[in-house]
Design an enzyme around this catalytic site. Structure first.
Site, PDB file in Angstrom:
ATOM      1  N   HIS A 294       0.805  -1.222   0.000  1.00 20.86           N
ATOM      2  CA  HIS A 294       0.000   0.000   0.000  1.00 20.86           C
ATOM      3  C   HIS A 294       0.835   1.266   0.000  1.00 20.86           C
ATOM      4  CE1 HIS A 294      -3.404  -2.720   0.542  1.00 20.86           C
ATOM      5  NE2 HIS A 294      -3.986  -1.804  -0.191  1.00 20.86           N
TER       6      HIS A 294
ATOM      7  N   GLU B 217     -10.931 -11.201  -4.798  1.00 18.31           N
ATOM      8  CA  GLU B 217      -9.492 -11.093  -4.531  1.00 18.31           C
ATOM      9  C   GLU B 217      -8.973 -12.270  -3.715  1.00 18.31           C
ATOM     10  OE1 GLU B 217      -8.763  -7.431  -2.437  1.00 18.31           O
ATOM     11  OE2 GLU B 217     -10.565  -7.621  -1.210  1.00 18.31           O
TER      12      GLU B 217
ATOM     13  N   ASP C 267      -4.378  -8.559  -4.344  1.00 15.93           N
ATOM     14  CA  ASP C 267      -4.528  -9.651  -3.390  1.00 15.93           C
ATOM     15  C   ASP C 267      -4.708 -10.993  -4.079  1.00 15.93           C
ATOM     16  OD1 ASP C 267      -4.274  -8.644  -0.725  1.00 15.93           O
ATOM     17  OD2 ASP C 267      -6.056  -7.448  -1.126  1.00 15.93           O
TER      18      ASP C 267
ATOM     19  N   CYS D 128      -9.526  -3.662 -10.447  1.00 20.77           N
ATOM     20  CA  CYS D 128      -9.113  -2.433  -9.761  1.00 20.77           C
ATOM     21  C   CYS D 128      -7.769  -2.588  -9.066  1.00 20.77           C
ATOM     22  CB  CYS D 128     -10.185  -1.956  -8.792  1.00 20.77           C
ATOM     23  SG  CYS D 128     -10.458  -3.097  -7.432  1.00 20.77           S
TER      24      CYS D 128
END
Ligand code: PEP
Ligand code: MG
Length: 591
Positions: free
Chosen positions: A197, A440, A464, A511
């Site tokens: 992240h 995910e 993920d 995404c």
């Protein structure tokens, strides 16, 4: 006189594109700050008083944290801090520190750290798992005490002394959430992967970044060194010489020109040469992402990572606060879709209040909806705020980390209850609000057909999905070579998701970061993905690419990629195609 040092390179993982030339600010891990200093006998009392003050302050901080956790979560969760308070009362440890300071005449920070580290090492080796866990408590408390002894704030990133390139062991998502963006020229970190992240935030803030530069560069880079961070190739140049500086300054000008060219194309439809139109949407972390989404011509918000709203907050944002944020974004997007994902805290996105747990495997642990199904009031507050915002625009709800039908059913039940409550209180919302899930977790991809019957859309979270399918921690640079989005196992799972969506006539988006990489675009479109959602600044190249493709060509590439057994073959196919249709993008993206 300042020592003259030679130019040298450090290699890492390219995490956010761009070139930065500037001065290094090296942030070391807490333990590296501790210097060893001799003191006089007269200073012993004041050193011990410093220790006492730091302990009292630490106690106050832990009690206040415990209080907040108790209010927001449960009493049981707050109890984990009892173990921390016990460490503070550990007479053996504190007495030993006091005696050693007097005996060895060393500064208290040094003695305390050395003693605490010895305790931690001994306890970590004990056979009893309960005792071994106490080592982590001591580590946490010792870190707090040392920070308090040194009066260090928790993040020096909040107060930078001017424009700097941040060189650190790690920069966490909570650091990036409060960072002074104007003063950060680039990030260079020892740990991390392309889809951690920190990397995602850097891309979203358009700050060049190189992560996972493993070879202990904190020892090689000094504060004040001149650096070049090349976020395209994942290179850090230390002490660049004049000719290198000239090459990079030219490269910087060239890339700025290249990227500003895309702004002129932001109103063009992302449509293939044979007439297939896709949607390009933006991933945002908060309302501040909306102007960029519009500037780069996003067709909507494909992913709003709402957890960033309270990653550093001391408490859960109220329904009113959330409602005001969501409704503002919905109306600012003027009828374009806004997919609001419910909080996905946990994994590498930790909050001191909501996720104060030390989990052995946080990515496989108490994350996202797992957390919020237990703390149901969080979910209810958020869902009501989202529902109310749906009266102001084209809002959609998305649930992350769904592993199967039962979980989804529970969430849909809570959503129905929230709707009923709003109806009863006469508050307006979109009765037909679309609900989707992130796909995910591999189990969700396998069960796509069953899940598709319950929702209006799928959004494939490749960050993920790749991590869980291939068992590769997305934040661990040591296994980054195994993180292969084009792995046939990942592609076949994605194909299963697209097929199920087609059968049930629901739309499907990607995404994850894969959506923003030109090298993956032919395969994603060829698989039949309807929407790609990414950091706003990544939209330009993907739009240009889509406009040069033909659907029947990319379908062929995807079909062959699905049959390969080696991800390199799929990559080769895609690159060959791109070299033909988009040499400009290929040469700039991978310079
Ligand atoms: C993903 O997993 O691909 C995703 C988009 O969600 P996040 O990166 O926030 O986990
Ligand atoms: Mg995810």
């Amino acid at each position: 006189m300042k020592e003259k040092r030679n130019e040298f390179l450090i290699h890492g993982i390219p995490a956010s594109p761009g070139i930065a030339i500037g001065t290094a600010l090296v942030i070391r891990k807490a333990e590296f700050f501790i210097e060893e200093r001799n003191i006089t006998q007269d200073e012993v009392a004041s050193e011990l008083a410093r220790l006492n003050d730091a302990i009292q302050l630490t106690k106050k901080q832990i009690l206040s944290l415990q209080n907040r956790v108790q209010t927001i979560l449960t009493e049981k969760d707050a109890q984990i801090f009892d173990a921390h308070l016990l460490v503070l009362d550990d007479k053996m440890l504190m007495d030993e520190v006091e005696n050693t300071v007097g005996k060895e005449l060393k500064n208290v920070d040094f003695v305390f750290n050395r003693t605490a580290q010895r305790y931690i090492a001994t306890i970590s080796k004990m056979p009893d798992p309960y005792l071994r866990e106490r080592a982590q408590d001591i580590r946490d408390v010792a870190e707090r005490i040392i920070k308090n002894l040194q009066s260090k704030t928790y993040s020096i990133l909040d107060r930078l002394p001017g424009q700097r390139i941040i060189v650190a062991h790690d920069v966490t998502p909570s650091d990036t959430a409060t960072i002074e963006k104007e003063n950060v020229q680039a990030f260079a970190t020892e740990v991390g992967g392309k889809t951690s992240h920190t990397a995602i935030m850097a891309r979203s803030m358009q700050i060049p970044a190189v992560v996972g530069a493993q070879n202990l560069f904190l020892d090689k880079i000094h504060n004040g060194d001149l650096l070049i961070v090349d976020g395209y190739l994942g290179i850090i140049v230390v002490n660049p010489q004049p000719n290198t500086l000239k090459i990079y300054a030219d490269k910087e000008t060239e890339t700025e020109k290249y990227y500003s060219g895309f702004l002129k194309e932001s109103r063009l439809w992302p449509e293939t040469l044979d007439g297939f139109r896709i949607q390009l949407a933006a991933n945002i972390q908060g309302p501040e992402g909306v102007p960029d989404a519009k500037r780069y011509g996003a067709a909507g918000i494909g992913l709003f990572r709402t957890e960033y709203l309270f990653i550093n907050a001391k408490e859960l944002p109220t329904e009113e606060k959330q409602f005001s944020i969501y409704s503002k974004i919905a109306s600012d997007m003027e009828g374009h879709q806004v997919v609001i994902r419910t909080f996905d805290l946990g994994g590498d996105k930790l909050s001191e209040v909501i996720t104060p747990f030390n989990e052995p495997n946080p990515f496989l642990g108490f994350r996202a909806i797992r957390l919020f199904l237990e703390y149901r009031h969080f979910m209810v507050t958020q869902l009501k705020a989202i529902l109310r915002a749906s009266a102001f625009g084209n809002v959609k709800i998305m649930f992350p980390m769904i592993s199967g039908c039962e979980e989804l059913d529970q969430l849909l039940e809570i959503l129905a209850e929230c709707k009923a409550e709003l109806r009863q209180s006469g508050l307006p919302f979109d009765e037909n609000i679309q609900v989707g899930i992130m796909v995910e977790i591999p189990s969700a991809a396998i069960l796509a057909e069953e899940l598709a019957q319950k929702v209006d859309f799928f959004s494939i979270g490749t960050n993920d999905l790749v991590q869980y399918t291939l068992a590769v921690d997305r934040t661990n640079e040591k296994v980054a070579y195994l993180y292969q989005p084009l792995h046939p196992a990942v592609l076949r799972l994605m194909k299963n998701v697209v097929d199920a969506a087609k059968k049930r006539r629901i739309w499907v988006s990607v995404c994850g970061e894969m959506a923003s990489e030109p090298r993956f675009t032919p395969i994603l479109l060829g698989l039949g993905i309807h929407e790609l959602s990414m950091s706003p600044s990544a939209i330009g190249p993907i739009r240009r690419l889509a406009r040069r493709m033909r659907m029947f060509e990319v379908e062929k590439i995807a079909a062959t990629a699905l049959k390969t057994s080696d991800p390199k073959d799929a990559m080769r196919l895609s690159e060959e195609y791109l070299n033909n249709i988009a040499p400009d993008i290929m040469s700039m993206s991978f310079k």
